[in-house]
Design a protein around this motif. Sequence first.
Motif, mmCIF file in Angstrom:
data_model
loop_
_atom_site.group_PDB
_atom_site.id
_atom_site.type_symbol
_atom_site.label_atom_id
_atom_site.label_comp_id
_atom_site.label_asym_id
_atom_site.label_seq_id
_atom_site.Cartn_x
_atom_site.Cartn_y
_atom_site.Cartn_z
ATOM 1 N N SER A 1 -33.040 71.275 145.895
ATOM 2 C CA SER A 1 -34.108 70.861 144.994
ATOM 3 C C SER A 1 -34.775 69.641 145.611
ATOM 4 C CB SER A 1 -33.568 70.526 143.601
ATOM 5 O OG SER A 1 -32.739 69.398 143.668
ATOM 6 N N HIS B 1 -29.748 66.561 131.318
ATOM 7 C CA HIS B 1 -29.735 67.762 132.163
ATOM 8 C C HIS B 1 -28.593 67.661 133.169
ATOM 9 C CE1 HIS B 1 -32.523 64.722 133.782
ATOM 10 N NE2 HIS B 1 -32.207 65.148 135.003
ATOM 11 N N ARG C 1 -28.040 75.781 147.179
ATOM 12 C CA ARG C 1 -29.298 75.555 146.458
ATOM 13 C C ARG C 1 -29.880 74.235 146.935
ATOM 14 N NH1 ARG C 1 -30.396 72.368 141.708
ATOM 15 N NH2 ARG C 1 -32.154 73.218 140.558
ATOM 16 N N VAL D 1 -36.758 66.393 144.236
ATOM 17 C CA VAL D 1 -36.982 65.701 142.977
ATOM 18 C C VAL D 1 -37.804 64.449 143.268
ATOM 19 C CG1 VAL D 1 -35.798 64.562 141.066
ATOM 20 C CG2 VAL D 1 -34.758 66.556 142.146
ATOM 21 N N VAL E 1 -26.592 70.018 136.759
ATOM 22 C CA VAL E 1 -26.692 71.137 137.699
ATOM 23 C C VAL E 1 -25.317 71.775 137.837
ATOM 24 C CG1 VAL E 1 -27.279 71.837 140.055
ATOM 25 C CG2 VAL E 1 -28.579 69.993 138.951
ATOM 26 N N LEU F 1 -30.137 74.339 137.555
ATOM 27 C CA LEU F 1 -30.455 73.232 136.647
ATOM 28 C C LEU F 1 -30.454 73.731 135.203
ATOM 29 C CD1 LEU F 1 -31.494 70.326 136.105
ATOM 30 C CD2 LEU F 1 -33.800 71.177 136.557
ATOM 31 N N HIS G 1 -26.946 63.873 132.655
ATOM 32 C CA HIS G 1 -27.590 62.554 132.633
ATOM 33 C C HIS G 1 -29.025 62.724 132.162
ATOM 34 C CE1 HIS G 1 -29.067 64.384 136.332
ATOM 35 N NE2 HIS G 1 -30.101 63.551 136.270
ATOM 36 N N ASN H 1 -32.027 67.233 147.335
ATOM 37 C CA ASN H 1 -30.631 67.532 146.980
ATOM 38 C C ASN H 1 -30.178 68.811 147.642
ATOM 39 O OD1 ASN H 1 -30.104 65.436 144.864
ATOM 40 N ND2 ASN H 1 -31.828 66.474 143.865
ATOM 41 N N LEU I 1 -39.899 68.073 139.519
ATOM 42 C CA LEU I 1 -38.784 68.704 140.209
ATOM 43 C C LEU I 1 -39.127 70.118 140.651
ATOM 44 C CD1 LEU I 1 -35.234 68.331 138.866
ATOM 45 C CD2 LEU I 1 -36.004 70.594 139.521
ATOM 46 N N ASP J 1 -32.857 60.884 133.149
ATOM 47 C CA ASP J 1 -33.354 60.111 134.280
ATOM 48 C C ASP J 1 -33.844 58.733 133.814
ATOM 49 O OD1 ASP J 1 -32.744 62.260 135.873
ATOM 50 O OD2 ASP J 1 -34.813 62.893 136.208
ATOM 51 N N ARG K 1 -36.056 62.606 146.189
ATOM 52 C CA ARG K 1 -34.636 62.875 146.424
ATOM 53 C C ARG K 1 -34.492 64.353 146.763
ATOM 54 N NH1 ARG K 1 -29.897 60.600 142.675
ATOM 55 N NH2 ARG K 1 -29.824 62.483 141.442
ATOM 56 N N TYR L 1 -27.050 71.417 147.286
ATOM 57 C CA TYR L 1 -25.883 71.819 146.509
ATOM 58 C C TYR L 1 -25.131 72.890 147.282
ATOM 59 C CZ TYR L 1 -28.332 69.291 142.814
ATOM 60 O OH TYR L 1 -28.971 68.318 142.084
ATOM 61 N N PHE M 1 -39.199 61.039 141.536
ATOM 62 C CA PHE M 1 -39.128 60.147 140.383
ATOM 63 C C PHE M 1 -40.384 59.281 140.358
ATOM 64 C CE2 PHE M 1 -34.667 60.789 141.747
ATOM 65 C CZ PHE M 1 -34.160 61.357 140.598
ATOM 66 N N LEU N 1 -24.266 68.274 139.694
ATOM 67 C CA LEU N 1 -24.770 66.967 139.244
ATOM 68 C C LEU N 1 -24.370 66.811 137.782
ATOM 69 C CD1 LEU N 1 -26.503 64.458 139.817
ATOM 70 C CD2 LEU N 1 -28.531 65.821 139.401
HETATM 71 C C1 OGA Z 1 -31.900 64.473 139.551
HETATM 72 C C2 OGA Z 1 -31.760 65.818 138.966
HETATM 73 C C3 OGA Z 1 -31.706 68.195 139.292
HETATM 74 C C4 OGA Z 1 -31.772 69.207 140.382
HETATM 75 O O1 OGA Z 1 -31.921 64.383 140.800
HETATM 76 O O2 OGA Z 1 -31.969 63.487 138.760
HETATM 77 O O3 OGA Z 1 -31.626 65.926 137.774
HETATM 78 O O4 OGA Z 1 -32.056 70.360 140.065
HETATM 79 N N1 OGA Z 1 -31.758 66.870 139.794
HETATM 80 O O5 OGA Z 1 -31.495 68.840 141.525
#
Ligand code: OGA
Length: 356
Positions: free
Chosen positions: A302, A290, A300, A304, A292, A251, A235, A218, A244, A237, A216, A220, A306, A232
């Motif tokens: 990231s 955690h 920003r 990620v 964000v 974060l 939550h 991301n 990550l 995971d 993923r 921001y 999983f 974010l």
């Molecule tokens: C996620 C997450 C944190 C980040 O995608 O589940 O926690 O720093 N991302 O993007």
Amino acid sequence: MAEDSAHLPAEILLSKRVQEMVLNDEEPPAPYKCRQDAESEDDDDSLSASPIPIIDLSRLSSSQEPAQETEEELQKIKLALSSWGCFQAIGHGISGSFLDKVRQVTREFFAQPMDEKKKYAKAVLEFEGYGADPVPEEGQSLDWSDRLFLNVQPADQRNYKLWPSNPDSFREVLEEYTEEMKRVTELVSRAMAKSLNLDEDCFLRQFGERSQLQARFNYYSPCKRPDLVLGLKPHSDGSGYTILMQDEVGLQVLKNDKWFKVPKNPHALLILMADQMQIMTNGIFKSPVHRVLSNSERDRISVVVFYTPEVGKEIGPEDGLIDDKTPKLFKKVKDYADIHWGYYQRGMSALHAAQV
Ligand code: OGA
Ligand code: NI
């Protein structure tokens, strides 16, 4: 314009990217506003020495290392994962220049015009592709971020139509990063098992031959109201665990009801336990909450990854961790990530669903 969109239902709002709202200089619409708690400590950088543990993975794999140093590092892993549920890994064997390249193609993808990115758009209810999470339940807040979500492993599950062709190195970089992630998950899964005095392959066996990796990316965007909006929401995971990489800070990990920032370290990977490792370790390793933060000035990214057990495979607490004094805390479950998702959309943790 902002007033109008404030009253739109979430599914309509979600068809519009956060990046578009920022380009149009719009205020965050109501469903994005979720914070009442913006503590002043959010901006407190005085605690610059982060307590998040750092583990040098090279001390585990090198056969030249004296056994005692390996043993010390294993003890540090066990302590980190049973208290924090995460650590920053260095010495993982991925070069800094390659990590930079992954960050760079991610930035290049999101910097393209919206029309280009929308070629990879996902349907609102799907996971894979470019967009936001599928619609949350009524009343749940939305995240101030945009994503590209791709299945990367097993390789026959890749949907290359959704893999960006621009920047043109994207595909090759992601394929190489996937190989690195496979290697790191093997290394980390064995180290975690050894740290608990278990057979070193026990977690790898639970994840299965067709264990899954999903990436993923991301993005921001800056936000005018970081006091009201999160990049974010909080939550844990639903994967087994998560690897990550970030470029800027943002974060935070919750420990003892306090938020701790994950510091910027361009060479480190954050290894973050998720619910299924908490189940497999019978609660010894923690799956931390955690979130964000948004930032009013800078954007920003990231990346990620999983790491999740194979589809349809039952997982459960390792037998070696159960005895008369330590009863089983969790049942066997399969496809836990789906259960997790149902609760996530309601802003809830799902672990109780796996409890004995
Ligand atoms: C996620 C997450 C944190 C980040 O995608 O589940 O926690 O720093 N991302 O993007
Ligand atoms: Ni997460």
